[in-house]
Scaffold this motif. Structure first.
Motif, mmCIF file in Angstrom:
data_model
loop_
_atom_site.group_PDB
_atom_site.id
_atom_site.type_symbol
_atom_site.label_atom_id
_atom_site.label_comp_id
_atom_site.label_asym_id
_atom_site.label_seq_id
_atom_site.Cartn_x
_atom_site.Cartn_y
_atom_site.Cartn_z
ATOM 1 N N THR A 59 34.277 43.014 27.110
ATOM 2 C CA THR A 59 35.013 43.123 28.369
ATOM 3 C C THR A 59 34.775 41.876 29.220
ATOM 4 N N ALA A 60 35.840 41.390 29.838
ATOM 5 C CA ALA A 60 35.723 40.242 30.742
ATOM 6 C C ALA A 60 34.883 40.656 31.951
ATOM 7 N N PRO A 61 33.686 40.098 32.113
ATOM 8 C CA PRO A 61 32.770 40.589 33.154
ATOM 9 C C PRO A 61 33.199 40.157 34.555
ATOM 10 N N GLY A 62 33.166 41.104 35.489
ATOM 11 C CA GLY A 62 33.351 40.797 36.893
ATOM 12 C C GLY A 62 34.775 40.564 37.350
ATOM 13 N N LEU A 63 35.734 40.660 36.475
ATOM 14 C CA LEU A 63 37.118 40.377 36.861
ATOM 15 C C LEU A 63 37.591 41.415 37.877
ATOM 16 N N PRO A 64 38.097 40.983 39.044
ATOM 17 C CA PRO A 64 38.526 41.940 40.064
ATOM 18 C C PRO A 64 39.574 42.918 39.523
ATOM 19 N N THR A 65 39.501 44.132 39.994
ATOM 20 C CA THR A 65 40.414 45.178 39.528
ATOM 21 C C THR A 65 41.863 44.783 39.798
ATOM 22 N N GLY A 66 42.703 45.004 38.785
ATOM 23 C CA GLY A 66 44.118 44.709 38.955
ATOM 24 C C GLY A 66 44.778 44.342 37.653
ATOM 25 N N SER A 67 46.025 43.896 37.750
ATOM 26 C CA SER A 67 46.778 43.444 36.585
ATOM 27 C C SER A 67 46.959 41.935 36.668
ATOM 28 N N TYR A 68 47.042 41.297 35.498
ATOM 29 C CA TYR A 68 47.130 39.845 35.410
ATOM 30 C C TYR A 68 48.083 39.457 34.287
ATOM 31 N N ARG A 69 48.601 38.243 34.413
ATOM 32 C CA ARG A 69 49.345 37.663 33.308
ATOM 33 C C ARG A 69 48.471 36.613 32.638
ATOM 34 N N ASP A 70 48.290 36.764 31.317
ATOM 35 C CA ASP A 70 47.563 35.759 30.549
ATOM 36 C C ASP A 70 48.540 34.634 30.217
ATOM 37 N N LEU A 71 48.300 33.462 30.759
ATOM 38 C CA LEU A 71 49.231 32.353 30.592
ATOM 39 C C LEU A 71 49.238 31.792 29.177
ATOM 40 N N LEU A 72 48.209 32.078 28.402
ATOM 41 C CA LEU A 72 48.189 31.598 27.023
ATOM 42 C C LEU A 72 49.043 32.454 26.099
ATOM 43 N N SER A 73 49.027 33.745 26.313
ATOM 44 C CA SER A 73 49.825 34.647 25.465
ATOM 45 C C SER A 73 51.101 35.113 26.143
ATOM 46 N N ASN A 74 51.176 34.875 27.462
ATOM 47 C CA ASN A 74 52.295 35.357 28.296
ATOM 48 C C ASN A 74 52.390 36.876 28.273
ATOM 49 N N GLN A 75 51.243 37.536 28.129
ATOM 50 C CA GLN A 75 51.183 38.990 28.120
ATOM 51 C C GLN A 75 50.513 39.497 29.391
ATOM 52 N N MET A 76 50.931 40.697 29.831
ATOM 53 C CA MET A 76 50.289 41.344 30.964
ATOM 54 C C MET A 76 49.061 42.100 30.478
ATOM 55 N N VAL A 77 47.979 42.019 31.259
ATOM 56 C CA VAL A 77 46.758 42.756 30.940
ATOM 57 C C VAL A 77 46.269 43.432 32.215
ATOM 58 N N MET A 78 45.527 44.515 32.050
ATOM 59 C CA MET A 78 44.964 45.245 33.195
ATOM 60 C C MET A 78 43.467 45.405 33.003
ATOM 61 N N THR A 79 42.754 45.416 34.108
ATOM 62 C CA THR A 79 41.313 45.612 34.029
ATOM 63 C C THR A 79 41.007 47.051 33.626
ATOM 64 N N PRO A 80 39.919 47.262 32.890
ATOM 65 C CA PRO A 80 39.034 46.246 32.332
ATOM 66 C C PRO A 80 39.726 45.493 31.192
ATOM 67 N N VAL A 81 39.653 44.166 31.218
ATOM 68 C CA VAL A 81 40.328 43.331 30.222
ATOM 69 C C VAL A 81 39.413 43.128 29.024
ATOM 70 N N SER A 82 39.950 43.452 27.858
ATOM 71 C CA SER A 82 39.195 43.262 26.615
ATOM 72 C C SER A 82 39.497 41.881 26.040
ATOM 73 N N LEU A 83 38.438 41.107 25.829
ATOM 74 C CA LEU A 83 38.573 39.773 25.246
ATOM 75 C C LEU A 83 38.283 39.849 23.755
ATOM 76 N N PRO A 84 39.252 39.519 22.906
ATOM 77 C CA PRO A 84 38.979 39.512 21.466
ATOM 78 C C PRO A 84 37.890 38.509 21.112
ATOM 79 N N ALA A 85 37.368 38.618 19.923
ATOM 80 C CA ALA A 85 36.326 37.699 19.460
ATOM 81 C C ALA A 85 36.810 36.257 19.554
#
Length: 649
Positions: free
Chosen positions: A614-640
Motif C-alpha cells: 500500500t502507498a503509505p501516507g497518501l491522503p484519502t481520495g481518488s487520483y489519476r495515475d499519469l503513467l497508466s492514465n487510470q483512476m485509483v482510490m485510497t488505499p492505493v495498492s502499488l504493484p511490485a
C-alpha cells in the motif's frame, strides 16, 4: 535580388579629463548602439523606423544580417589613439589607428552578427579599457578588456532555457552513431578500446530524425570533440587504449578527425538548436597528452611528474588522488601532463581556449572534467569571462565532475563564482543502494532526500544520475542478484566475462523506478546513452559498447517507453522540476512524496519490493495515475517494483 543589409553599430566614449584627474565620476556618455540597418541600408535615428526592428521587412519576418560594421568612438584627450583587440588576426599586436573626427576619435571595423569583440584603446602609448563602455571582461593581468556584443539585425534569438527544466542525454561520440565511414580509422587495438566509428555526422542524423525529442530530452552532453593523441596508451588494467573517449587532448585548437571537422561540429550544434536541444560539451582542462604542442612548448606550465620524495607523481602511485595538495598536481597517467594553473600564462591560455570554443562552436554549457584536480582560479576566471563574453539571454551551464561521495567537497565548487552544479554522486549511491540493490530501509532514502534537497544551496542546479561512462551499466545493479556494489568500478568484468542483458523484466522495472525519482525531483536528470534500453556492460571500456539501434527485446522497448513517458510528465508539470518536495509516507519498501509549486501538486509513489504494498501516507481520495492514465482510490495498492505519479482529478 535584394542586396545584403549592412549596418553600423556606433559606440561612443566621452571622457571628462578633470573628472578623471580628480578621481571623481565623469559625466561621459555611455555606449550607444544605433538602431542599425533600415530598409535602405542606412543607419536608423536611434529609435528605429517603427517596422518591428532593424531586420524586419515590414511583414513581421526578420531578415538575417550576417555582417555589419561597428564604429567605436573615444571622446577623451590624446594625441595618438589606436584601437587594439581580437577583431582581426593582428588586432592585438598592430590594431587600427583611430581618426580624429571633430571632438571624437573613431575607428570602424567589420563584424559578424553574434560576434563578441574584445578591445582596448591605446592612448599616447597607454593601454586602457574604453571609459565609455561599462561592459568588460578580465584580461588575465588584473585589468579589463572592453566588450562589444554585436547584433547586426536584432532578430530574436532562441528561446532561453531555465536549466532547472533540462533533461540531459550523454552521448559518447565514438560509440553512438556512424554517419561518415570516411573517418573510420582504427589503431589496430582490441576492439573495446579502439575507435569504433561514431561521429558528429551520426549524432546530427539522430537529432534530425527526432530521436531525442521522442525520448523527451532537451539537452545533450557530448564527450570532448577536440583533437586527441593518435597513439595507444597503457591503462592501469594492463590493456592498451586509444583516445576514442576524448580525454587525451593533444591539440586543443582542432576537432578530432575521427569524429569530424569544425564544420561538422557547428552543423551538429545548429541542428540541435533547431530541434530545441541545448548542447553541453565535455571540456578537459586538467591535462593534455604528452604529444601536445602546448606541452612541448611550455613545460613550465605543467607540474613535474615527481613527488619530491624520490618518486613519480602519478595519481594513485607516487601521489595521492585525494590529498589536498597532491590531487592538484598528480598526473592521471605517465603520459598525461597535469597543468599547473598557479601559472598565470597557463591559466590564461587554457581559459581563453575554453572561451574560444564556447564562442566558435556556439554551445550552451561545459561539463568540466576532474574539478577537484585543478586550481580554483581557473574556475573563477572562466566564470567571469563567460559572464562577460558569452552569456546572452540564458546561463552558460557549468556542471562539474567530482567523483566522490564527499558532499562537502562537491559543494565547495557550487557557487556563483564557480559552478552552477555538479553531478550528484552521493545521490546516485543512495539510489543504487536503496532502489536498485534493495539494501537498507526506504526511510533511510527519504531522510537522505530531505537532507540533500537544499544541501548545495538554493541556486544550485545539480545533475542527478544513476549511470555514466565511468561505472558499470545501470541494469546490472538492478538484477535480482546485483552484479556490482554501489561504488564498484566494474573492472573485474571489463575485459573478461562481460555481463549480458538480463532476460527477466524485474531489473528493467527497478531501473524505471530509479528514473521515476530522477524525473520527479529537482535537478538535471541525466540519461547515459543506452541506459534507456538497459544496455549491458561491465567496467570501462565494456560500459561503452556501441549504441544498439534495433532489435530491442520487449523489456528494452518497455523501459524506453517508460523513460520517455516520465520525461513528458516532467515537462508537463512544473512541480516535478521546480517544486518543493515534502515527505508523505514511508515503509520498509515504499515511499510517497509530494511535489508542489504554485498551482501544481503531484504525488509520487514508489515500491521497490518484489510484492505489492500500500502507498503509505497518501491522503484519502481518488487520483489519476499519469503513467497508466487510470483512476485509483485510497488505499492505493502499488504493484511490485512499480511507481505511480498521481494528481487529483
Amino acid at each position: 535580388m535584394r542586396q545584403p543589409v549592412r549596418s553600423t553599430l556606433l559606440l561612443t566614449s566621452a571622457v571628462v579629463l578633470a573628472a578623471l584627474l580628480s578621481g571623481c565620476p565623469s559625466s561621459q556618455e555611455g555606449p550607444r548602439v544605433d538602431a542599425g540597418p533600415t530598409s535602405d541600408g542606412g543607419a536608423g535615428d536611434g529609435g528605429g523606423n517603427g517596422d518591428g526592428g532593424p531586420g524586419d521587412d515590414g511583414g513581421g519576418m526578420c531578415t538575417a544580417v550576417p555582417t555589419c560594421t561597428a564604429t567605436i568612438r573615444y571622446t577623451g584627450t590624446g594625441n595618438v589613439v589606436v584601437l587594439r583587440g581580437d577583431f582581426e588576426a593582428d588586432g592585438w599586436t598592430v590594431g587600427i589607428p583611430m581618426t580624429k573626427n571633430g571632438a571624437a576619435w573613431e575607428a570602424t571595423i567589420p563584424v559578424r552578427d553574434g560576434q563578441t569583440v574584445l578591445y582596448k584603446l591605446v592612448v599616447d602609448g597607454t593601454w586602457m579599457a574604453d571609459p565609455g563602455n561599462p561592459k568588460g571582461s578580465p584580461d588575465g593581468f588584473g585589468q579589463m578588456n572592453s566588450v562589444l556584443r554585436v547584433d547586426c539585425d536584432r532578430c530574436p534569438g532562441r528561446a532561453p532555457i531555465d536549466w532547472r527544466d533540462a533533461i540531459l542525454y550523454f552521448v559518447m561520440l565514438d560509440r553512438f552513431k556512424d554517419g561518415d565511414t570516411s573517418n573510420n580509422m582504427s589503431l589496430g587495438l582490441e576492439r573495446p578500446a579502439d575507435y569504433q566509428g561514431g561521429d558528429l555526422k551520426g549524432l546530427t542524423q539522430k537529432i534530425e530524425e527526432g530521436y531525442f525529442e521522442s525520448l523527451g530530452v532537451n539537452a545533450l552532453w557530448i564527450t570532448s570533440p577536440f583533437d586527441n593523441a593518435d597513439m595507444a596508451g597503457r591503462g592501469s588494467d594492463g590493456h592498451d587504449s586509444s583516445g576514442y573517449h576524448g580525454y587525451w587532448p593533444r591539440d586543443l585548437e582542432m576537432v578530432e578527425s575521427h569524429v569530424g571537422t569544425l564544420a561538422d561540429l557547428k552543423a551538429m550544434v545548429a541542428a540541435a538548436h533547431a530541434h530545441g536541444l541545448q548542447v553541453v560539451i565535455d571540456y578537459v582542462m586538467n591535462h593534455v597528452h604528452s604529444e601536445s604542442p602546448v606541452y612541448a612548448q611550455h613545460r613550465d606550465w605543467f607540474w613535474p611528474n615527481e613527488n619530491g620524495r624520490g618518486g613519480d607523481c602519478v595519481c594513485g602511485g607516487g601521489c595521492n588522488w585525494d590529498d589536498a595538495f597532491d590531487r592538484k598536481r598528480c598526473w592521471f597517467t605517465s603520459y598525461l601532463p597535469d597543468f599547473d594553473f598557479r601559472n598565470g600564462d597557463a591559466r590564461r591560455w587554457s581559459v581563453s581556449n575554453a572561451i574560444k570554443w564556447a564562442k566558435e562552436a556556439g554551445v550552451d554549457g561545459f561539463r568540466l572534467d576532474a574539478v577537484k584536480h585543478i586550481e580554483d582560479e581557473w574556475l573563477t576566471d572562466l566564470r567571469a569571462r563567460l559572464e562577460a563574453e558569452v552569456r546572452d539571454n540564458q546561463v552558460f551551464y557549468l556542471v562539474g565532475e567530482t567523483y566522490t561521495g564527499d558532499r562537502p567537497l562537491i559543494k565547495y565548487y557550487v557557487n556563483p563564482a564557480m559552478l552552477d552544479g555538479q553531478f550528484d554522486f552521493p545521490l546516485r549511491a543512495q539510489l543504487l543502494e536503496k532502489l536498485l540493490r534493495r539494501q537498507g530501509n526506504m526511510s533511510d532514502l527519504a531522510s537522505f532526500l530531505d537532507s540533500n534537497a537544499s544541501y548545495y544551496g538554493s541556486g544550485a542546479i545539480m545533475s542527478t544520475f544513476i549511470g555514466n561512462h565511468d561505472v558499470p551499466r545501470t541494469i546490472h545493479f538492478a538484477e535480482d542478484t546485483p552484479l556490482f556494489s554501489d561504488w564498484d568500478d566494474g573492472k573485474g568484468r571489463a575485459w573478461n566475462n562481460p555481463p549480458t542483458i538480463p532476460a527477466s523484466r524485474s531489473p528493467f522495472e527497478r531501473v524505471a523506478l530509479a528514473y521515476t525519482l530522477l524525473m520527479t525531483t529537482p535537478g538535471v536528470p541525466l540519461i547515459y546513452y543506452g541506459d534507456e534500453i538497459g544496455m549491458p556492460g561491465g567496467g570501462d571500456p565494456d560500459n561503452r559498447r556501441f549504441m544498439q539501434w534495433d532489435n530491442y527485446d520487449a523489456n528494452q522497448s518497455w523501459l524506453k517507453g517508460r523513460i520517455a513517458a516520465l520525461a513528458r510528465l516532467r515537462t508537463q508539470h512544473v512541480a516535478l522540476r521546480r517544486g518543493t518536495r515534502s515527505a508523505v509516507g514511508v515503509s520498509q519498501d515504499a515511499m510517497v512524496y509530494k511535489m508542489s509549486t504554485s498551482g501544481d501538486t503531484v504525488y509520487v509513489a514508489l515500491n521497490r519490493g518484489d510484492g505489492a504494498t500500500t502507498a503509505p501516507g497518501l491522503p484519502t481520495g481518488s487520483y489519476r495515475d499519469l503513467l497508466s492514465n487510470q483512476m485509483v482510490m485510497t488505499p492505493v495498492s502499488l504493484p511490485a517494483r512499480s511507481s505511480m505519479v498521481l494528481v487529483s482529478p
